[in-house]
Motif scaffolding. Structure first.
Motif, PDB file in Angstrom:
ATOM      1  N   LEU A 133      -5.648   9.924   5.821  1.00  0.00           N
ATOM      2  CA  LEU A 133      -5.200  10.069   4.435  1.00  0.00           C
ATOM      3  C   LEU A 133      -5.401  11.484   3.929  1.00  0.00           C
ATOM      4  O   LEU A 133      -4.544  12.042   3.235  1.00  0.00           O
ATOM      5  CB  LEU A 133      -5.942   9.074   3.531  1.00  0.00           C
ATOM      6  N   LEU A 134      -6.537  12.091   4.287  1.00  0.00           N
ATOM      7  CA  LEU A 134      -6.798  13.463   3.870  1.00  0.00           C
ATOM      8  C   LEU A 134      -5.779  14.407   4.490  1.00  0.00           C
ATOM      9  O   LEU A 134      -5.254  15.293   3.814  1.00  0.00           O
ATOM     10  CB  LEU A 134      -8.221  13.871   4.282  1.00  0.00           C
ATOM     11  N   ARG A 135      -5.500  14.216   5.775  1.00  0.00           N
ATOM     12  CA  ARG A 135      -4.532  15.085   6.439  1.00  0.00           C
ATOM     13  C   ARG A 135      -3.142  14.927   5.823  1.00  0.00           C
ATOM     14  O   ARG A 135      -2.440  15.919   5.581  1.00  0.00           O
ATOM     15  CB  ARG A 135      -4.483  14.765   7.925  1.00  0.00           C
ATOM     16  N   GLU A 136      -2.735  13.686   5.528  1.00  0.00           N
ATOM     17  CA  GLU A 136      -1.437  13.458   4.903  1.00  0.00           C
ATOM     18  C   GLU A 136      -1.379  14.094   3.524  1.00  0.00           C
ATOM     19  O   GLU A 136      -0.352  14.672   3.133  1.00  0.00           O
ATOM     20  CB  GLU A 136      -1.162  11.956   4.807  1.00  0.00           C
ATOM     21  N   SER A 137      -2.476  13.984   2.770  1.00  0.00           N
ATOM     22  CA  SER A 137      -2.536  14.585   1.451  1.00  0.00           C
ATOM     23  C   SER A 137      -2.420  16.099   1.538  1.00  0.00           C
ATOM     24  O   SER A 137      -1.690  16.730   0.758  1.00  0.00           O
ATOM     25  CB  SER A 137      -3.846  14.202   0.747  1.00  0.00           C
ATOM     26  N   GLU A 138      -3.118  16.685   2.495  1.00  0.00           N
ATOM     27  CA  GLU A 138      -3.053  18.133   2.677  1.00  0.00           C
ATOM     28  C   GLU A 138      -1.656  18.572   3.092  1.00  0.00           C
ATOM     29  O   GLU A 138      -1.166  19.624   2.650  1.00  0.00           O
ATOM     30  CB  GLU A 138      -4.083  18.567   3.717  1.00  0.00           C
ATOM     31  N   GLU A 139      -0.999  17.772   3.929  1.00  0.00           N
ATOM     32  CA  GLU A 139       0.355  18.111   4.370  1.00  0.00           C
ATOM     33  C   GLU A 139       1.336  18.046   3.208  1.00  0.00           C
ATOM     34  O   GLU A 139       2.207  18.906   3.075  1.00  0.00           O
ATOM     35  CB  GLU A 139       0.785  17.172   5.496  1.00  0.00           C
ATOM     36  N   ARG A 140       1.206  17.021   2.350  1.00  0.00           N
ATOM     37  CA  ARG A 140       2.082  16.912   1.177  1.00  0.00           C
ATOM     38  C   ARG A 140       1.840  18.066   0.221  1.00  0.00           C
ATOM     39  O   ARG A 140       2.789  18.643  -0.335  1.00  0.00           O
ATOM     40  CB  ARG A 140       1.843  15.579   0.466  1.00  0.00           C
ATOM     41  N   ARG A 142       0.662  21.059   1.016  1.00  0.00           N
ATOM     42  CA  ARG A 142       1.165  22.288   1.616  1.00  0.00           C
ATOM     43  C   ARG A 142       2.682  22.344   1.536  1.00  0.00           C
ATOM     44  O   ARG A 142       3.261  23.409   1.287  1.00  0.00           O
ATOM     45  CB  ARG A 142       0.690  22.370   3.074  1.00  0.00           C
ATOM     46  N   GLU A 143       3.358  21.186   1.697  1.00  0.00           N
ATOM     47  CA  GLU A 143       4.810  21.166   1.589  1.00  0.00           C
ATOM     48  C   GLU A 143       5.243  21.520   0.165  1.00  0.00           C
ATOM     49  O   GLU A 143       6.155  22.330  -0.034  1.00  0.00           O
ATOM     50  CB  GLU A 143       5.341  19.791   1.976  1.00  0.00           C
ATOM     51  N   PHE A 144       4.575  20.907  -0.821  1.00  0.00           N
ATOM     52  CA  PHE A 144       4.890  21.232  -2.216  1.00  0.00           C
ATOM     53  C   PHE A 144       4.600  22.699  -2.511  1.00  0.00           C
ATOM     54  O   PHE A 144       5.373  23.398  -3.159  1.00  0.00           O
ATOM     55  CB  PHE A 144       4.069  20.335  -3.146  1.00  0.00           C
ATOM     56  N   PHE A 145       3.458  23.173  -2.003  1.00  0.00           N
ATOM     57  CA  PHE A 145       3.040  24.555  -2.200  1.00  0.00           C
ATOM     58  C   PHE A 145       4.089  25.507  -1.658  1.00  0.00           C
ATOM     59  O   PHE A 145       4.371  26.560  -2.236  1.00  0.00           O
ATOM     60  CB  PHE A 145       1.709  24.772  -1.474  1.00  0.00           C
ATOM     61  N   THR A 146       4.691  25.138  -0.529  1.00  0.00           N
ATOM     62  CA  THR A 146       5.634  26.022   0.151  1.00  0.00           C
ATOM     63  C   THR A 146       7.007  26.027  -0.499  1.00  0.00           C
ATOM     64  O   THR A 146       7.626  27.093  -0.652  1.00  0.00           O
ATOM     65  CB  THR A 146       5.771  25.608   1.632  1.00  0.00           C
ATOM     66  N   ILE A 147       7.509  24.832  -0.883  1.00  0.00           N
ATOM     67  CA  ILE A 147       8.906  24.760  -1.317  1.00  0.00           C
ATOM     68  C   ILE A 147       9.086  24.908  -2.822  1.00  0.00           C
ATOM     69  O   ILE A 147      10.219  25.079  -3.280  1.00  0.00           O
ATOM     70  CB  ILE A 147       9.538  23.431  -0.862  1.00  0.00           C
ATOM     71  N   ARG A 149       9.693  26.249  -6.401  1.00  0.00           N
ATOM     72  CA  ARG A 149      10.327  27.479  -6.895  1.00  0.00           C
ATOM     73  C   ARG A 149       9.466  28.145  -7.956  1.00  0.00           C
ATOM     74  O   ARG A 149       9.679  29.311  -8.288  1.00  0.00           O
ATOM     75  CB  ARG A 149      11.714  27.144  -7.459  1.00  0.00           C
ATOM     76  N   ASP A 150       8.501  27.416  -8.517  1.00  0.00           N
ATOM     77  CA  ASP A 150       7.548  28.023  -9.444  1.00  0.00           C
ATOM     78  C   ASP A 150       6.426  28.672  -8.652  1.00  0.00           C
ATOM     79  O   ASP A 150       6.137  28.294  -7.514  1.00  0.00           O
ATOM     80  CB  ASP A 150       6.947  26.960 -10.371  1.00  0.00           C
ATOM     81  N   SER A 151       5.789  29.634  -9.269  1.00  0.00           N
ATOM     82  CA  SER A 151       4.581  30.219  -8.682  1.00  0.00           C
ATOM     83  C   SER A 151       3.458  29.195  -8.722  1.00  0.00           C
ATOM     84  O   SER A 151       3.227  28.548  -9.742  1.00  0.00           O
ATOM     85  CB  SER A 151       4.172  31.463  -9.481  1.00  0.00           C
ATOM     86  N   ILE A 152       2.780  29.024  -7.588  1.00  0.00           N
ATOM     87  CA  ILE A 152       1.581  28.195  -7.524  1.00  0.00           C
ATOM     88  C   ILE A 152       0.457  29.072  -7.016  1.00  0.00           C
ATOM     89  O   ILE A 152       0.621  29.774  -6.010  1.00  0.00           O
ATOM     90  CB  ILE A 152       1.768  26.987  -6.590  1.00  0.00           C
ATOM     91  N   PHE A 153      -0.686  29.045  -7.684  1.00  0.00           N
ATOM     92  CA  PHE A 153      -1.754  29.972  -7.336  1.00  0.00           C
ATOM     93  C   PHE A 153      -3.118  29.306  -7.388  1.00  0.00           C
ATOM     94  O   PHE A 153      -3.325  28.299  -8.065  1.00  0.00           O
ATOM     95  CB  PHE A 153      -1.759  31.171  -8.284  1.00  0.00           C
ATOM     96  N   ILE A 154      -4.048  29.894  -6.659  1.00  0.00           N
ATOM     97  CA  ILE A 154      -5.472  29.586  -6.776  1.00  0.00           C
ATOM     98  C   ILE A 154      -6.173  30.931  -6.883  1.00  0.00           C
ATOM     99  O   ILE A 154      -5.997  31.804  -6.021  1.00  0.00           O
ATOM    100  CB  ILE A 154      -6.012  28.805  -5.555  1.00  0.00           C
ATOM    101  N   THR A 155      -6.944  31.118  -7.942  1.00  0.00           N
ATOM    102  CA  THR A 155      -7.640  32.390  -8.145  1.00  0.00           C
ATOM    103  C   THR A 155      -9.113  32.140  -8.449  1.00  0.00           C
ATOM    104  O   THR A 155      -9.490  31.065  -8.925  1.00  0.00           O
ATOM    105  CB  THR A 155      -7.020  33.191  -9.315  1.00  0.00           C
ATOM    106  N   ASP A 163      -5.317  31.878  -2.945  1.00  0.00           N
ATOM    107  CA  ASP A 163      -4.112  31.438  -2.250  1.00  0.00           C
ATOM    108  C   ASP A 163      -2.957  31.465  -3.235  1.00  0.00           C
ATOM    109  O   ASP A 163      -3.155  31.382  -4.456  1.00  0.00           O
ATOM    110  CB  ASP A 163      -4.298  30.028  -1.676  1.00  0.00           C
ATOM    111  N   PHE A 164      -1.747  31.578  -2.717  1.00  0.00           N
ATOM    112  CA  PHE A 164      -0.547  31.558  -3.551  1.00  0.00           C
ATOM    113  C   PHE A 164       0.649  31.314  -2.641  1.00  0.00           C
ATOM    114  O   PHE A 164       0.589  31.542  -1.427  1.00  0.00           O
ATOM    115  CB  PHE A 164      -0.384  32.875  -4.321  1.00  0.00           C
ATOM    116  N   ASN A 165       1.737  30.833  -3.227  1.00  0.00           N
ATOM    117  CA  ASN A 165       2.936  30.594  -2.434  1.00  0.00           C
ATOM    118  C   ASN A 165       3.861  31.810  -2.468  1.00  0.00           C
ATOM    119  O   ASN A 165       3.620  32.792  -3.190  1.00  0.00           O
ATOM    120  CB  ASN A 165       3.656  29.319  -2.894  1.00  0.00           C
ATOM    121  N   ASP A 166       4.935  31.730  -1.682  1.00  0.00           N
ATOM    122  CA  ASP A 166       5.857  32.863  -1.613  1.00  0.00           C
ATOM    123  C   ASP A 166       6.530  33.121  -2.947  1.00  0.00           C
ATOM    124  O   ASP A 166       6.901  34.266  -3.252  1.00  0.00           O
ATOM    125  CB  ASP A 166       6.919  32.607  -0.538  1.00  0.00           C
ATOM    126  N   ALA A 167       6.724  32.069  -3.761  1.00  0.00           N
ATOM    127  CA  ALA A 167       7.343  32.259  -5.071  1.00  0.00           C
ATOM    128  C   ALA A 167       6.506  33.187  -5.948  1.00  0.00           C
ATOM    129  O   ALA A 167       7.049  33.946  -6.754  1.00  0.00           O
ATOM    130  CB  ALA A 167       7.542  30.908  -5.757  1.00  0.00           C
TER     131      ALA A 167
END
Length: 258
Positions: A133-140, A142-147, A149-155, A163-167
């Motif tokens: 469950l943890l791995r699936e949660s992390e994968e979901r 990471r997928e959201f983080f990657t795709i 279109r808004d900026s997502i950040f951790i500071t 961490d931050f995404n390409d957006a």
């Protein structure tokens, strides 16, 4: 939700297989398939999926450690309990080093022995399900983080990018992740004092939602944004980091001003 745990029980002692199957299935928590040796168990594993494997050590053809190696190589991290009369310390160490989840020695009163076996099976399966469950949660995530279109950040509270995404990188006009990572968060503020007010608002309310801020790109171009952020805290309550999103609303604001 209540799960029935499917167990593959492998032992060359037919009488013990039948006793174990009866004890485990009597609780209603298990369905048990038996196999008299490792070769037959491998055949069954190729035909269906089991939640856990219980195996004897000393069996003809392939012992429990060798069987465990085959399971790990061919079927992955299926919870595996070595259940055997061999009590030598080197066997225990070898089993655990080979990837066994638990080791249980045979002997004693059957009811207590199989109750302990049931407990170890449940523990191993629960841990595996939690890890899945943890791995699936992390994968979901990471997928959201990657795709997104808004900026997502951790500071960090000090203003370091964790961490931050390409957006995010694209929004602020940086050529690569390393360049933005080296840039203090304070540098994206048009007015650095607004960061102080922003942090004070999060501390007061516990979050900010679509908070308007004027930020700047690497080239100095000003953008109008809406920030949503929440603090993440350590177990002792101290501030660990901030996680949030930034939406560039510059085109929308300019359109309403025209």
């Amino acid at each position: 939700m209540v799960f029935t745990i499917s167990v593959l029980y492998v032992d060359d002692e037919t009488a013990l297989l039948e006793i174990g199957k009866l004890f485990l299935e009597a609780s209603g928590d298990f369905t048990v398939t038996t196999a008299p040796d490792a070769a037959d168990a491998i055949r069954l594993l190729g035909q269906e999926t089991f939640d856990a494997i219980v195996s004897d050590y000393q069996m003809p053809g392939m012992d429990g450690i060798q069987f465990l190696g085959e399971v790990r190589a061919r079927f992955g991290p299926v919870p595996f309990i070595l259940f055997t009369g061999r009590g030598r310390e080197e066997i225990v160490i070898q089993a655990l080093n080979s990837g066994a989840d638990f080791y249980l020695q045979k002997g004693g009163e059957p009811k207590a022995q199989f109750a302990e076996l049931a407990h170890k099976i449940k523990s191993a399966v629960s841990q595996k399900r939690a890890e899945d469950l943890l791995r699936e949660s992390e994968e979901r995530y990471r997928e959201f983080f990657t795709i997104s279109r808004d900026s997502i950040f951790i500071t960090s509270p000090e203003g370091r990018w964790i961490d931050f995404n390409d957006a995010t990188r694209e929004m602020f006009g940086y050529e690569n992740r390393e360049e933005l990572s080296r840039t203090p968060v304070q540098a994206i503020y048009v007015n650095p004092e607004e960061r102080i007010a922003f942090l004070a608002l999060i501390e007061r309310d516990g979050y900010v939602k679509e908070y308007p801020l004027r930020l700047q790109r690497k080239d100095g171009a000003v953008i109008d944004t809406l920030i949503t952020a929440v603090p993440v805290r350590n177990p002792d309550g101290s501030l660990k980091n901030f996680i949030g999103t930034i939406r560039d609303v510059t085109p929308l604001k300019r359109a309403t001003e025209d």
